[in-house]
Design an enzyme around this catalytic site. Structure first.
Site, PDB file in Angstrom:
ATOM      1  CE  LYS A  36     -27.898 -22.465  33.260  1.00 51.31           C
ATOM      2  NZ  LYS A  36     -29.099 -22.660  32.426  1.00 51.31           N
ATOM      3  CG  ASP A  63     -31.607 -20.087  33.516  1.00 53.66           C
ATOM      4  OD1 ASP A  63     -32.125 -18.960  33.544  1.00 53.66           O
ATOM      5  OD2 ASP A  63     -30.842 -20.469  32.604  1.00 53.66           O
ATOM      6  CE  LYS A  65     -32.329 -17.418  30.094  1.00 58.89           C
ATOM      7  NZ  LYS A  65     -31.965 -18.814  30.381  1.00 58.89           N
ATOM      8  CG  ASP A  68     -47.240 -13.698  32.944  1.00 59.54           C
ATOM      9  OD1 ASP A  68     -48.114 -12.828  32.715  1.00 59.54           O
ATOM     10  OD2 ASP A  68     -47.438 -14.913  32.733  1.00 59.54           O
ATOM     11  CB  THR A 122     -25.901 -14.714  24.084  1.00 62.84           C
ATOM     12  OG1 THR A 122     -26.360 -15.934  24.627  1.00 62.84           O
ATOM     13  CG2 THR A 122     -25.214 -13.907  25.137  1.00 62.84           C
ATOM     14  NE  ARG A 213     -23.246 -27.161  24.977  1.00 61.19           N
ATOM     15  CZ  ARG A 213     -23.634 -26.357  23.990  1.00 61.19           C
ATOM     16  NH1 ARG A 213     -23.967 -26.873  22.824  1.00 61.19           N
ATOM     17  NH2 ARG A 213     -23.686 -25.058  24.185  1.00 61.19           N
TER      18      ARG A 213
HETATM   19  O1  C5P Z   1     -23.048 -26.114  27.499  1.00 62.46           O
HETATM   20  P1  C5P Z   1     -22.784 -24.651  27.728  1.00 62.46           P
HETATM   21  O2  C5P Z   1     -21.609 -24.391  28.644  1.00 62.46           O
HETATM   22  O3  C5P Z   1     -22.736 -23.856  26.444  1.00 62.46           O
HETATM   23  O4  C5P Z   1     -24.085 -24.190  28.542  1.00 62.46           O
HETATM   24  C1  C5P Z   1     -24.327 -22.841  28.867  1.00 62.46           C
HETATM   25  C2  C5P Z   1     -25.582 -22.720  29.685  1.00 62.46           C
HETATM   26  O5  C5P Z   1     -25.850 -21.333  29.879  1.00 62.46           O
HETATM   27  C3  C5P Z   1     -26.836 -23.295  29.032  1.00 62.46           C
HETATM   28  O6  C5P Z   1     -27.697 -23.769  30.083  1.00 62.46           O
HETATM   29  C4  C5P Z   1     -27.457 -22.105  28.341  1.00 62.46           C
HETATM   30  O7  C5P Z   1     -28.854 -22.208  28.222  1.00 62.46           O
HETATM   31  C5  C5P Z   1     -27.100 -20.991  29.315  1.00 62.46           C
HETATM   32  N1  C5P Z   1     -27.080 -19.660  28.724  1.00 62.46           N
HETATM   33  C6  C5P Z   1     -26.255 -19.314  27.661  1.00 62.46           C
HETATM   34  N2  C5P Z   1     -26.289 -18.039  27.169  1.00 62.46           N
HETATM   35  C7  C5P Z   1     -27.124 -17.137  27.701  1.00 62.46           C
HETATM   36  C8  C5P Z   1     -27.943 -17.462  28.774  1.00 62.46           C
HETATM   37  C9  C5P Z   1     -27.894 -18.757  29.267  1.00 62.46           C
HETATM   38  O8  C5P Z   1     -25.478 -20.127  27.188  1.00 62.46           O
HETATM   39  N3  C5P Z   1     -27.126 -15.909  27.252  1.00 62.46           N
END
Ligand code: C5P
Length: 236
Positions: A36, A63, A65, A68, A122, A213
């Site tokens: 992603k 990604d 998003k 517009d 979220t 992460r």
């Molecule tokens: O590091 P981690 O596993 O928390 O990363 C989650 C990824 O998913 C990040 O790129 C974050 O921006 C994305 N994301 C999220 N919650 C959302 C939409 C996207 O954590 N509702």
């Protein structure tokens, strides 16, 4: 998910520089299939960065998003159709017309591209929804925006893993559902609040899980990615 559609792992490549990103992909090798690319790296390095990742053999989830007026979003989808991208996000709250125009551009220029609608971020709580004059509960608003998106012909949704069960109950197995906020047992939650393990998300009907992460910060990212994929295969 069915045997034909096992839940797949997508790495959120949330790193600051191109060099860090490619060093991570060098470490991951073929322990990974999907990457992603988000706003940070895309705005820094642009379409060529996406091409370079695809040239290494990875499938790309872009990604961005999008949100517009319908014409502008449709033109952006038309531009993205020239790139090796298989999943692309846009905001459901852009409305039915924006979603329909985006989907028409997808069908005309890149029929294999799948669009994913982001319902409620979220990071938003009900107080923030109230401040936008949204008076329903978060869950009801997610369902409303999911209805709007799928009725407009969009192929899938991005949602919290905790919303998987109600959304699968409402829409069945067809829509693609992508869930972030995934944490393997024993890994730090970071700031994510509503989390699930890869196995639980796959069992609840996720099509793809997005993990950042827990892989990016692991001592051995390739082994961590491989272990997550093994967990998904067992669940499917
Ligand atoms: O590091 P981690 O596993 O928390 O990363 C989650 C990824 O998913 C990040 O790129 C974050 O921006 C994305 N994301 C999220 N919650 C959302 C939409 C996207 O954590 N509702």
């Amino acid at each position: 998910m069915s045997d034909q559609n096992p839940c797949k792992l997508i790495l959120a490549l949330d790193l600051e520089t191109r060099e860090e990103a490619f060093a991570m992909l060098d470490r991951l090798g073929d322990s990974l299939e999907w990457v992603k690319v988000g706003l940070q790296l895309f705005t820094a390095y642009g379409p060529n960065f996406v091409r370079e990742i695809a040239d290494r053999g990875y499938k790309v989830f872009l990604d961005l998003k999008l949100y517009d007026i319908p014409n502008t979003v449709a033109k952006a989808v038309q531009s993205i159709a020239t790139l090796p991208v298989e999943l692309l996000t846009l905001h459901a709250s852009g409305g039915a017309e924006m979603l329909e125009w985006a989907n028409k551009a997808r069908a005309d220029y890149s029929p294999n591209l799948n669009l994913l609608a982001v319902t409620v971020l979220t990071s938003m709580d009900e107080a923030q929804l109230r401040s936008l004059n949204v008076l329903s509960t978060t869950e009801a608003h997610v369902k409303h925006l999911a209805d709007l998106s799928l009725n407009a012909g969009i192929q899938g949704l991005v949602c919290s893993s905790l919303e998987l069960s109600p959304l699968r109950a409402r829409f069945g197995n067809d829509p693609i559902i992508v869930t972030p906020g995934i944490r393997p047992k024993g890994s730090s939650a970071d700031e994510q609040k509503r989390i699930m393990t890869p196995h639980a998300a796959a069992t609840a009907g996720s099509s793809y899980i997005v993990v950042g992460r827990p892989i990016l910060k692991a001592d051995d990212p390739a082994a961590t990615a491989a272990a997550i994929r093994a967990e998904l295969n067992v669940a499917s």
